[in-house]
Design a protein around this motif. Structure first.
Motif, PDB file in Angstrom:
ATOM      1  N   LYS A   1       0.852  -1.177   0.000  1.00  0.00           N
ATOM      2  CA  LYS A   1       0.000   0.000   0.000  1.00  0.00           C
ATOM      3  C   LYS A   1       0.889   1.229   0.000  1.00  0.00           C
ATOM      4  O   LYS A   1       1.861   1.303   0.713  1.00  0.00           O
ATOM      5  CB  LYS A   1      -0.901   0.011   1.226  1.00  0.00           C
ATOM      6  CG  LYS A   1      -1.948  -1.043   1.190  1.00  0.00           C
ATOM      7  CD  LYS A   1      -2.933  -0.852   2.291  1.00  0.00           C
ATOM      8  CE  LYS A   1      -4.009  -1.904   2.160  1.00  0.00           C
ATOM      9  NZ  LYS A   1      -5.080  -1.685   3.102  1.00  0.00           N
ATOM     10  N   ILE A   2       0.503   2.148  -0.844  1.00  0.00           N
ATOM     11  CA  ILE A   2       1.237   3.403  -0.916  1.00  0.00           C
ATOM     12  C   ILE A   2       0.376   4.457  -0.256  1.00  0.00           C
ATOM     13  O   ILE A   2      -0.788   4.646  -0.614  1.00  0.00           O
ATOM     14  CB  ILE A   2       1.523   3.777  -2.379  1.00  0.00           C
ATOM     15  CG1 ILE A   2       2.384   2.702  -3.028  1.00  0.00           C
ATOM     16  CG2 ILE A   2       2.178   5.142  -2.465  1.00  0.00           C
ATOM     17  CD1 ILE A   2       2.615   2.911  -4.500  1.00  0.00           C
ATOM     18  N   GLU A   3       0.987   5.100   0.702  1.00  0.00           N
ATOM     19  CA  GLU A   3       0.247   6.144   1.397  1.00  0.00           C
ATOM     20  C   GLU A   3       0.387   7.453   0.654  1.00  0.00           C
ATOM     21  O   GLU A   3       1.475   7.811   0.203  1.00  0.00           O
ATOM     22  CB  GLU A   3       0.771   6.297   2.818  1.00  0.00           C
ATOM     23  CG  GLU A   3       0.458   5.109   3.688  1.00  0.00           C
ATOM     24  CD  GLU A   3       0.906   5.339   5.117  1.00  0.00           C
ATOM     25  OE1 GLU A   3       0.993   6.505   5.555  1.00  0.00           O
ATOM     26  OE2 GLU A   3       1.197   4.344   5.777  1.00  0.00           O
ATOM     27  N   THR A   4      -0.670   8.141   0.497  1.00  0.00           N
ATOM     28  CA  THR A   4      -0.657   9.439  -0.166  1.00  0.00           C
ATOM     29  C   THR A   4      -1.256  10.461   0.763  1.00  0.00           C
ATOM     30  O   THR A   4      -2.064  10.146   1.633  1.00  0.00           O
ATOM     31  CB  THR A   4      -1.460   9.404  -1.480  1.00  0.00           C
ATOM     32  OG1 THR A   4      -2.799   9.030  -1.195  1.00  0.00           O
ATOM     33  CG2 THR A   4      -0.853   8.438  -2.473  1.00  0.00           C
ATOM     34  N   GLU A   5      -0.850  11.691   0.544  1.00  0.00           N
ATOM     35  CA  GLU A   5      -1.363  12.782   1.364  1.00  0.00           C
ATOM     36  C   GLU A   5      -1.753  13.914   0.430  1.00  0.00           C
ATOM     37  O   GLU A   5      -1.005  14.291  -0.463  1.00  0.00           O
ATOM     38  CB  GLU A   5      -0.259  13.255   2.321  1.00  0.00           C
ATOM     39  CG  GLU A   5      -0.653  14.439   3.153  1.00  0.00           C
ATOM     40  CD  GLU A   5       0.499  14.929   4.034  1.00  0.00           C
ATOM     41  OE1 GLU A   5       0.352  16.015   4.586  1.00  0.00           O
ATOM     42  OE2 GLU A   5       1.535  14.240   4.141  1.00  0.00           O
ATOM     43  N   GLU A   6      -2.920  14.414   0.575  1.00  0.00           N
ATOM     44  CA  GLU A   6      -3.370  15.523  -0.250  1.00  0.00           C
ATOM     45  C   GLU A   6      -3.074  16.821   0.473  1.00  0.00           C
ATOM     46  O   GLU A   6      -3.310  16.950   1.656  1.00  0.00           O
ATOM     47  CB  GLU A   6      -4.862  15.410  -0.533  1.00  0.00           C
ATOM     48  CG  GLU A   6      -5.189  14.293  -1.493  1.00  0.00           C
ATOM     49  CD  GLU A   6      -6.630  14.310  -1.912  1.00  0.00           C
ATOM     50  OE1 GLU A   6      -7.228  15.409  -2.010  1.00  0.00           O
ATOM     51  OE2 GLU A   6      -7.161  13.217  -2.148  1.00  0.00           O
ATOM     52  N   VAL A   7      -2.504  17.770  -0.313  1.00  0.00           N
ATOM     53  CA  VAL A   7      -2.200  19.081   0.247  1.00  0.00           C
ATOM     54  C   VAL A   7      -2.776  20.136  -0.668  1.00  0.00           C
ATOM     55  O   VAL A   7      -2.978  19.923  -1.863  1.00  0.00           O
ATOM     56  CB  VAL A   7      -0.676  19.284   0.408  1.00  0.00           C
ATOM     57  CG1 VAL A   7      -0.103  18.330   1.429  1.00  0.00           C
ATOM     58  CG2 VAL A   7       0.035  19.136  -0.899  1.00  0.00           C
ATOM     59  N   GLU A   8      -3.017  21.297  -0.131  1.00  0.00           N
ATOM     60  CA  GLU A   8      -3.550  22.412  -0.914  1.00  0.00           C
ATOM     61  C   GLU A   8      -2.461  23.010  -1.799  1.00  0.00           C
ATOM     62  O   GLU A   8      -2.674  23.285  -2.957  1.00  0.00           O
ATOM     63  CB  GLU A   8      -4.123  23.485   0.018  1.00  0.00           C
ATOM     64  CG  GLU A   8      -5.366  23.028   0.777  1.00  0.00           C
ATOM     65  CD  GLU A   8      -6.531  22.779  -0.159  1.00  0.00           C
ATOM     66  OE1 GLU A   8      -6.720  23.563  -1.114  1.00  0.00           O
ATOM     67  OE2 GLU A   8      -7.239  21.781   0.044  1.00  0.00           O
ATOM     68  N   GLU A   9      -1.266  23.213  -1.245  1.00  0.00           N
ATOM     69  CA  GLU A   9      -0.134  23.729  -2.019  1.00  0.00           C
ATOM     70  C   GLU A   9       1.159  23.297  -1.340  1.00  0.00           C
ATOM     71  O   GLU A   9       1.188  23.043  -0.143  1.00  0.00           O
ATOM     72  CB  GLU A   9      -0.185  25.246  -2.185  1.00  0.00           C
ATOM     73  CG  GLU A   9       0.090  26.039  -0.925  1.00  0.00           C
ATOM     74  CD  GLU A   9       0.054  27.530  -1.197  1.00  0.00           C
ATOM     75  OE1 GLU A   9       1.056  28.190  -0.873  1.00  0.00           O
ATOM     76  OE2 GLU A   9      -0.951  28.019  -1.716  1.00  0.00           O
ATOM     77  N   ALA A  10       2.221  23.215  -2.147  1.00  0.00           N
ATOM     78  CA  ALA A  10       3.516  22.802  -1.618  1.00  0.00           C
ATOM     79  C   ALA A  10       4.181  24.002  -0.959  1.00  0.00           C
ATOM     80  O   ALA A  10       4.004  25.148  -1.375  1.00  0.00           O
ATOM     81  CB  ALA A  10       4.396  22.274  -2.737  1.00  0.00           C
TER      82      ALA A  10
END
Length: 161
Positions: free
Chosen positions: A6-15
């Motif tokens: 499983k690959i964990e991903t994280e959503e962000v608004e901006e870097a």
């Protein structure tokens, strides 16, 4: 044996923005590079400012030298329908900056019927090139001429290729 990855991903608004580059100045102080707008030494400036060196007219590739070669290519061996330059009879051409041309040449054999007249013709033709003051022809027999000295164009003309 089937392991699931499983690959964990994280959503962000901006870097997040990376930190500005910092440059160490003379006394060990640190200041942001963006505040120093003075252009540093351009190492290519000297290279780009150089002008192309012009060929010396008497050097190989120069106008005078090429004029001498052209004159030699206009002289044909009376027995073979190829000019003496492509035939490989010209061993060396030197043109001094003062306009003195020296041609070192040979003939196909020492008993060639034009052995007496060919060097004189070469001297006259080379001496008539604009910019050549004097011309000298050195007739040599060593190394002896052989068909391998001919240019590919001459060999093609004579059906040897």
């Amino acid at each position: 044996m089937n392991e699931e990855r499983k690959i964990e991903t994280e959503e962000v608004e901006e870097a997040s923005k990376p930190p500005k580059a910092r440059v160490e100045v003379e006394r060990g102080e640190i200041e942001p590079a963006a505040t120093d707008f003075e252009r540093k030494r351009d190492y290519l400036a000297g290279f780009l400012a150089q002008q192309a060196a012009e060929d010396a007219p008497a050097a190989p590739g120069g106008d005078l030298y090429e004029g001498v070669i052209s004159a030699l290519k206009e002289i044909y061996d009376p027995e073979i329908p190829v000019n003496i330059y492509d035939l490989g009879l010209i061993y060396n051409v030197e043109v001094s900056p003062e306009g003195h041309a020296t041609v070192k040449m040979t003939l196909t054999t020492p008993h060639c019927p034009v052995a007496e007249s060919m060097p004189g013709e070469v001297e006259l033709r080379v001496g008539s090139v604009p910019g050549v003051g004097t011309a000298t022809v050195d007739l040599v027999w060593d190394p002896p001429w052989d068909p391998q000295k001919m240019s590919d164009e001459a060999k093609l003309e004579l059906g040897m290729l």
